[in-house]
Design an enzyme around this catalytic site. Sequence first.
Site, PDB file in Angstrom:
ATOM      1  NE  ARG A  13      -7.505   3.440   3.824  1.00 38.53           N
ATOM      2  CZ  ARG A  13      -7.673   2.649   4.869  1.00 38.53           C
ATOM      3  NH1 ARG A  13      -8.834   2.049   5.070  1.00 38.53           N
ATOM      4  NH2 ARG A  13      -6.689   2.424   5.725  1.00 38.53           N
ATOM      5  NE  ARG A  14      -6.299   3.081   8.853  1.00 36.63           N
ATOM      6  CZ  ARG A  14      -4.977   3.005   8.954  1.00 36.63           C
ATOM      7  NH1 ARG A  14      -4.283   3.977   9.533  1.00 36.63           N
ATOM      8  NH2 ARG A  14      -4.332   1.961   8.476  1.00 36.63           N
ATOM      9  CB  CYS A  48      -1.004   7.203   0.255  1.00 39.84           C
ATOM     10  SG  CYS A  48       0.213   8.501   0.467  1.00 39.84           S
ATOM     11  NE  ARG A  73       3.518  10.470   9.627  1.00 42.12           N
ATOM     12  CZ  ARG A  73       4.582  10.934   9.007  1.00 42.12           C
ATOM     13  NH1 ARG A  73       4.664  12.200   8.678  1.00 42.12           N
ATOM     14  NH2 ARG A  73       5.585  10.146   8.700  1.00 42.12           N
ATOM     15  CE  LYS A 112      -1.457   0.950   4.769  1.00 39.89           C
ATOM     16  NZ  LYS A 112      -2.573   1.467   5.550  1.00 39.89           N
ATOM     17  CG  ASP A 113       3.635   2.273   2.681  1.00 39.25           C
ATOM     18  OD1 ASP A 113       2.601   2.935   2.914  1.00 39.25           O
ATOM     19  OD2 ASP A 113       4.262   1.651   3.553  1.00 39.25           O
ATOM     20  NE  ARG A 159       1.775   6.015  13.093  1.00 41.75           N
ATOM     21  CZ  ARG A 159       1.124   6.207  11.966  1.00 41.75           C
ATOM     22  NH1 ARG A 159      -0.121   5.827  11.867  1.00 41.75           N
ATOM     23  NH2 ARG A 159       1.710   6.768  10.938  1.00 41.75           N
TER      24      ARG A 159
HETATM   25  C1  DPM Z   1      -0.691   4.457   3.580  1.00 45.17           C
HETATM   26  C2  DPM Z   1      -1.620   4.887   4.544  1.00 45.17           C
HETATM   27  C3  DPM Z   1      -1.048   4.594   5.794  1.00 45.17           C
HETATM   28  C4  DPM Z   1       0.226   3.988   5.555  1.00 45.17           C
HETATM   29  C5  DPM Z   1      -2.948   5.536   4.246  1.00 45.17           C
HETATM   30  C6  DPM Z   1      -4.161   4.636   4.513  1.00 45.17           C
HETATM   31  C7  DPM Z   1      -1.648   4.879   7.122  1.00 45.17           C
HETATM   32  C8  DPM Z   1      -1.247   6.230   7.653  1.00 45.17           C
HETATM   33  C9  DPM Z   1      -1.546   6.441   9.095  1.00 45.17           C
HETATM   34  C10 DPM Z   1      -0.819   4.537   2.119  1.00 45.17           C
HETATM   35  N1  DPM Z   1       0.423   3.952   4.197  1.00 45.17           N
HETATM   36  O1  DPM Z   1      -4.102   3.495   4.953  1.00 45.17           O
HETATM   37  O2  DPM Z   1      -5.288   5.129   4.254  1.00 45.17           O
HETATM   38  O3  DPM Z   1      -2.126   5.588   9.774  1.00 45.17           O
HETATM   39  O4  DPM Z   1      -1.146   7.495   9.591  1.00 45.17           O
HETATM   40  C11 DPM Z   1       1.394   1.933   6.488  1.00 45.17           C
HETATM   41  C12 DPM Z   1       1.108   0.963   7.489  1.00 45.17           C
HETATM   42  C13 DPM Z   1       1.401  -0.293   6.923  1.00 45.17           C
HETATM   43  C14 DPM Z   1       1.877  -0.053   5.641  1.00 45.17           C
HETATM   44  C15 DPM Z   1       0.628   1.212   8.860  1.00 45.17           C
HETATM   45  C16 DPM Z   1      -0.870   1.312   8.997  1.00 45.17           C
HETATM   46  C17 DPM Z   1       1.310  -1.677   7.540  1.00 45.17           C
HETATM   47  C18 DPM Z   1       0.188  -2.521   6.972  1.00 45.17           C
HETATM   48  C19 DPM Z   1       0.437  -3.069   5.581  1.00 45.17           C
HETATM   49  C20 DPM Z   1       1.229   3.466   6.548  1.00 45.17           C
HETATM   50  N2  DPM Z   1       1.881   1.301   5.417  1.00 45.17           N
HETATM   51  O5  DPM Z   1      -1.614   1.548   8.038  1.00 45.17           O
HETATM   52  O6  DPM Z   1      -1.338   1.165  10.152  1.00 45.17           O
HETATM   53  O7  DPM Z   1       1.497  -3.667   5.328  1.00 45.17           O
HETATM   54  O8  DPM Z   1      -0.454  -2.926   4.736  1.00 45.17           O
END
Ligand code: DPM
Length: 356
Positions: free
Chosen positions: A140-141, A252, A158, A89-90, A164
């Site tokens: 999104r959340r 994102c 952050r 997702k990143d 966190r």
């Molecule tokens: C992206 C988002 C977030 C990450 C946006 C979203 C969350 C940002 C936040 C694109 N990347 O989800 O709408 O919570 O401030 C990220 C996480 C993981 C990968 C952590 C998380 C782990 C889960 C995975 C940050 N990227 O979302 O809690 O491998 O999918």
Amino acid sequence: MSAESMEQRKMVRVGTRKSQLAMIQTNSVVASLKKLCHDVDFDIISMSTTGDKILDTALSKIGEKSLFTKELEKALDDGRVDFVVHSLKDLQSTLPPNMVIGAVLEREDPYDAVLMHPKHATKHLADLPENSVIGTSSVRRVAQLKRKYPHLKFESVRGNLNTRLRKLDEDEMYSALVLAAAGVKRMDWDSRISQTLLPDECLYAVGQGALAVEVRANDFDTLALVSKLNHEETLLRCVAERALLRELDAGCSTPVAVYTEIKGKELYMTGAVLSLDGSECLKETMQTTLSDTQPQQDTSSADLKHYVSVVAQTVSHQAMKAAEDLGIDMAKLLISKGAGDILSVARQQNAEGEKK
Ligand code: DPM
């Protein structure tokens, strides 16, 4: 070991971010590869990214693309590493032209999870007092949860997962965090999950819960090596999801959310586009049939097909194409209902927030 067998051993350099979660993810990918290829050694090279360094600004407001991937992609491009392990997702839906996703691994739990401050451990979001603050930097959340839980407030949080969780437990600012269940589970923090957000209240992010391996597009040896890790069902779902994001020209920092499922030969997708405050929500469900045909045979050719930057020699072209088309058709349907306007207002609001 004889001198001869020593010579035959190959060394593959693997790039990763430095956070504990990134290291856990990379170690697990390398461990799987070691089981599959006994004649290869791996050297893990970790580095910090822009997203790791800028910790005081909401993700959506930093405005730079590829926050967590740019430095790693530079190392890949320079040949300092042979592949990079990412949370799918990143990864941008459009990668630099000389990079591809050479493997998508089996998806962990794709849903979002609520971690409560210890004093609320047994509660759900619905039980929290009026104006309780929920920590998340994901637009999104926030957009989806504002609809379901109008009594709550949302604040950016952050830092890596360890930071966190410490903020949740030690600062009295947040009543709960919302995090991807996949990351929480990989950290072995399952016991902290008070509630899993199912699709009726919160759809997940494109690619959430899946790991991806990024490789130089012309490095066919590494492509052949990592392709052993592919999980076909995850890969097809994620191709559809990434195609939706690409076709919407979203990233994102825009509120786009999905749910996908494969039942037999049918691939189902629910896609949603929301306004930042959640007042507008377009949501549609579509499906396609994944036909069963021959996989791509040639593993060392320059004309390997890419589907939203994903290459998979072992998966049928027709199935990959059907998955990509489903994402594109979903985007077109959402756009026909007004998604373009919702997204451009959200982008503008993000940019205004950035200036403040
Ligand atoms: C992206 C988002 C977030 C990450 C946006 C979203 C969350 C940002 C936040 C694109 N990347 O989800 O709408 O919570 O401030 C990220 C996480 C993981 C990968 C952590 C998380 C782990 C889960 C995975 C940050 N990227 O979302 O809690 O491998 O999918």
